[in-house]
Design a protein around this motif. Structure first.
Motif, PDB file in Angstrom:
ATOM      1  N   UNK A   1       0.833  -1.211   0.000  1.00  0.00           N
ATOM      2  CA  UNK A   1       0.000   0.000   0.000  1.00  0.00           C
ATOM      3  C   UNK A   1       0.870   1.264   0.000  1.00  0.00           C
TER       4      UNK A   1
ATOM      5  N   UNK B   1      -1.062   4.611  -1.593  1.00  0.00           N
ATOM      6  CA  UNK B   1      -2.354   4.720  -0.912  1.00  0.00           C
ATOM      7  C   UNK B   1      -2.185   5.207   0.521  1.00  0.00           C
ATOM      8  N   UNK B   2      -1.022   4.900   1.128  1.00  0.00           N
ATOM      9  CA  UNK B   2      -0.729   5.487   2.436  1.00  0.00           C
ATOM     10  C   UNK B   2       0.708   5.995   2.414  1.00  0.00           C
ATOM     11  N   UNK B   3       1.014   6.847   3.360  1.00  0.00           N
ATOM     12  CA  UNK B   3       2.334   7.472   3.388  1.00  0.00           C
ATOM     13  C   UNK B   3       3.202   6.770   4.428  1.00  0.00           C
TER      14      UNK B   3
END
Lengths: 227, 222
Positions: free
Chosen positions: A63, A68-70
Motif C-alpha cells: 500500500x 495509498x498510504x504514506x
C-alpha cells in the motif's frame, strides 16, 4: 520519456531504465510500528518478492508502494523522483491486486473488467485487450456470466485480468496465487514473465517456496521489527 | 479524466438498474411517509393543504437519507475504492461522480413522484411547478451534503445513525427555502426569491462538498 507521458500514452513502451526504490521506510498501523529501516530497489525487468510471517507488514508495504498510504519515515522514489510529488503519474503506471477483488456481483465478468479498463483509459483498442485478458486467464467462456456466480478462484482470475486489460509498468501483487489452480498459476507465471521481458517491474507477496526464478527477495523476518 | 468520471457514473447507474431495490426503496418510503399523514392529522382538505409542502419536503429529505449510507460503503468494502483512488480521477472527482449517480438514481424518482403525492395532500395545483422546481434545485444539495457525511462515516460502526445525526442539521436551510418556495406560490406570492436561495445553496455545495468528501475518502483509505 517522462513518467507522466507514460501515464498519458498507455500503449507506449515502458521506461526501459526505470528504477523503483525505497529507503529507510517505516510503517505504522494503529499506532504500532510494523517495520522500520526497510530499503529496497527494483529495476525495469526485475521482480521483487516479499516473504515473511503473517502481520510482518508485507501488504502494508504494497500500500505504501502504491501511494495509498504514506510512510511514517523514509521515502519511495521512481527514477529518483519522490512518488508523493507526482502521485497521479505514479498511480497511472501501477496496478495493485490486493486481497479484495473489487468485483461487482451484479455486473458480468466482461462488464467488471471493461469498467476498470475504461476507467484507466485503455483507449481505442480496449475491447481487444479485454478479450485477450479474459483468454489469458481462461475466462472467455464466462464473459457474459454475472460475477456473483464465480467461484473464489475464478474471482481471483478476473482480478488478475485487470493486469492485462490496461497496461502499467509496475505490478503490485498481494498473494496472487491464493485460490488459483495449477493452470491459472501457470498463466500468471507466463504473464509475469512477459511483463518482465517487456521491461515491467513486479513486486509480489508470496510464500517463500514458490517465487519466480532470478527474483530479488525481501525477507521481512530478517528486517528488524520496531519496538 | 472526463472519460473516467463518465465511466464511474455509467457503472453506478448500471448497478442501480440491476439491483433496482435501493432506488425503489427510497420512492416507496417517500410515498408511504406522505400517505401516512392524512391518517395521522385527519383527512380535512384545508389542514392537508396547509401542511403539504412541509410533509413533502421532510419525507423527500428522509427518503434521500435512506440510501446514502451505501454511497461509498460498497466500494470501500470490496476494494473498489482503492482502485478508484489509483486511477486517473482525483478523489474529489470520484466523490462528485458517485454523488451525481446517487442523485440520478434516488432523487429523480422522488421528484417524479412528488406531484402525485401533492395531489393526495391537496396542494393547490398552482404550487405544483414551484414544488418540482424547488425539488430539482434542492435535492442535489441534499445529495452533495449527504455525500460528505457518507464519506466521513466510512468504516464506522452504526454508520447509518451517525450519518443521520451529522447530515440532518445541515439539511435545515434547504428545507426552509424549499418549503417557503412552495408556500409562497400557494398564497399567490412569487417563489423566485426562495428558488434563488436554493440555487445559491446548490452552488456553494457544488463547490465545497466534492472537496470535503474527497478529503474524507483520503482519510478512510489511509
Amino acid at each position: 520519456m517522462t513518467a507522466s507521458s507514460l501515464a498519458a500514452l498507455p500503449d507506449q513502451l515502458p521506461d526501459a531504465r526505470a528504477v523503483f526504490a525505497g529507503r529507510g521506510l517505516a510503517c505504522e498501523r494503529g499506532g504500532r510500528r510494523v517495520f522500520h529501516g526497510l530499503s529496497f530497489m527494483v529495476c525495469a525487468g526485475e521482480a521483487l518478492v516479499l516473504v515473511g510471517r503473517n502481520g510482518s507488514g508485507k501488504s502494508s508495504l504494497l500500500r505504501l508502494m502504491a501511494g495509498l498510504s504514506r510512510p511514517a519515515q523514509g521515502s519511495l522514489t521512481w527514477n529518483a523522483g519522490d512518488i508523493a510529488d507526482d502521485s497521479e503519474a505514479h498511480h497511472g503506471r501501477l496496478h495493485l491486486i490486493g486481497h479484495q477483488d473489487a468485483i461487482k456481483p451484479a455486473l458480468t465478468v466482461k462488464e467488471n473488467l471493461g469498467f476498470w479498463a475504461r476507467y484507466r483509459g485503455a483507449g481505442p483498442c480496449a475491447s481487444a485487450r479485454i478479450a485477450d485478458a479474459l483468454r489469458a486467464f481462461a475466462l472467455e467462456r464466462l464473459a457474459e456470466l454475472p460475477a456473483r456466480y464465480l467461484s473464489q478462484g475464478q474471482r481471483r482470475r478476473l482480478s488478475l485480468c485487470r493486469l492485462l486489460a490496461s497496461p502499467a509498468q509496475l505490478w503490485l501483487l498481494d498473494e496472487p496465487r491464493a485460490g488459483l489452480d495449477r493452470a491459472a498459476s501457470a498463466s500468471l507465471d507466463a504473464a509475469l514473465a512477459h511483463h518482465r521481458a517487456a521491461g515491467g517491474i513486479a513486486v509480489v507477496v508470496l510464500h517463500a517456496e514458490d517465487h519466480p526464478p532470478e527474483a530479488r527477495v525481501l525477507d521481512f523476518d530478517a528486517v528488524k521489527a520496531g519496538g | 479524466m472526463l472519460a473516467a468520471i463518465g465511466a464511474i457514473i455509467g457503472r453506478d447507474l448500471r448497478l442501480a438498474l440491476r439491483q433496482g431495490l435501493d432506488s425503489l426503496l427510497a420512492v416507496v418510503f417517500f410515498v408511504l411517509a406522505c400517505v401516512l399523514f392524512p391518517f395521522g392529522v385527519g383527512p380535512a382538505p384545508e389542514t392537508l393543504a396547509r401542511i403539504a409542502a412541509g410533509v413533502l419536503w421532510v419525507a423527500a429529505l428522509l427518503a434521500a437519507l435512506l440510501s446514502l449510507e451505501r454511497l461509498f460503503q460498497a466500494d470501500y468494502e470490496d476494494g473498489s475504492l482503492d482502485l478508484l483512488a489509483l486511477g486517473p480521477a482525483p478523489l474529489p472527482a470520484i466523490a462528485a461522480a458517485k454523488i451525481a449517480a446517487h442523485w440520478l438514481t434516488t432523487a429523480v424518482p422522488l421528484i417524479a413522484a412528488a406531484p402525485v403525492l401533492a395531489l393526495i395532500l391537496n396542494l393547490p395545483p398552482a404550487a405544483f411547478s414551484s414544488l418540482v422546481l424547488a425539488l430539482v434545485l434542492g435535492t442535489p444539495t441534499l445529495s452533495l451534503i449527504g455525500g460528505v457525511g457518507a464519506a466521513l462515516v466510512l468504516g464506522a460502526r452504526r454508520g447509518g445513525v451517525l450519518l443521520a445525526l451529522l447530515v440532518l442539521p445541515l439539511y435545515i436551510p434547504v428545507l426552509i427555502f424549499g418549503v417557503a418556495a412552495v408556500g409562497a406560490s400557494q398564497i399567490g406570492l412569487a417563489a423566485q426569491p426562495h428558488l434563488f436561495m436554493l440555487t445559491a445553496l446548490l452552488l456553494v455545495a457544488l463547490v465545497l462538498a466534492p472537496w470535503a468528501a474527497g478529503a474524507a475518502l483520503r482519510q478512510a483509505l489511509d
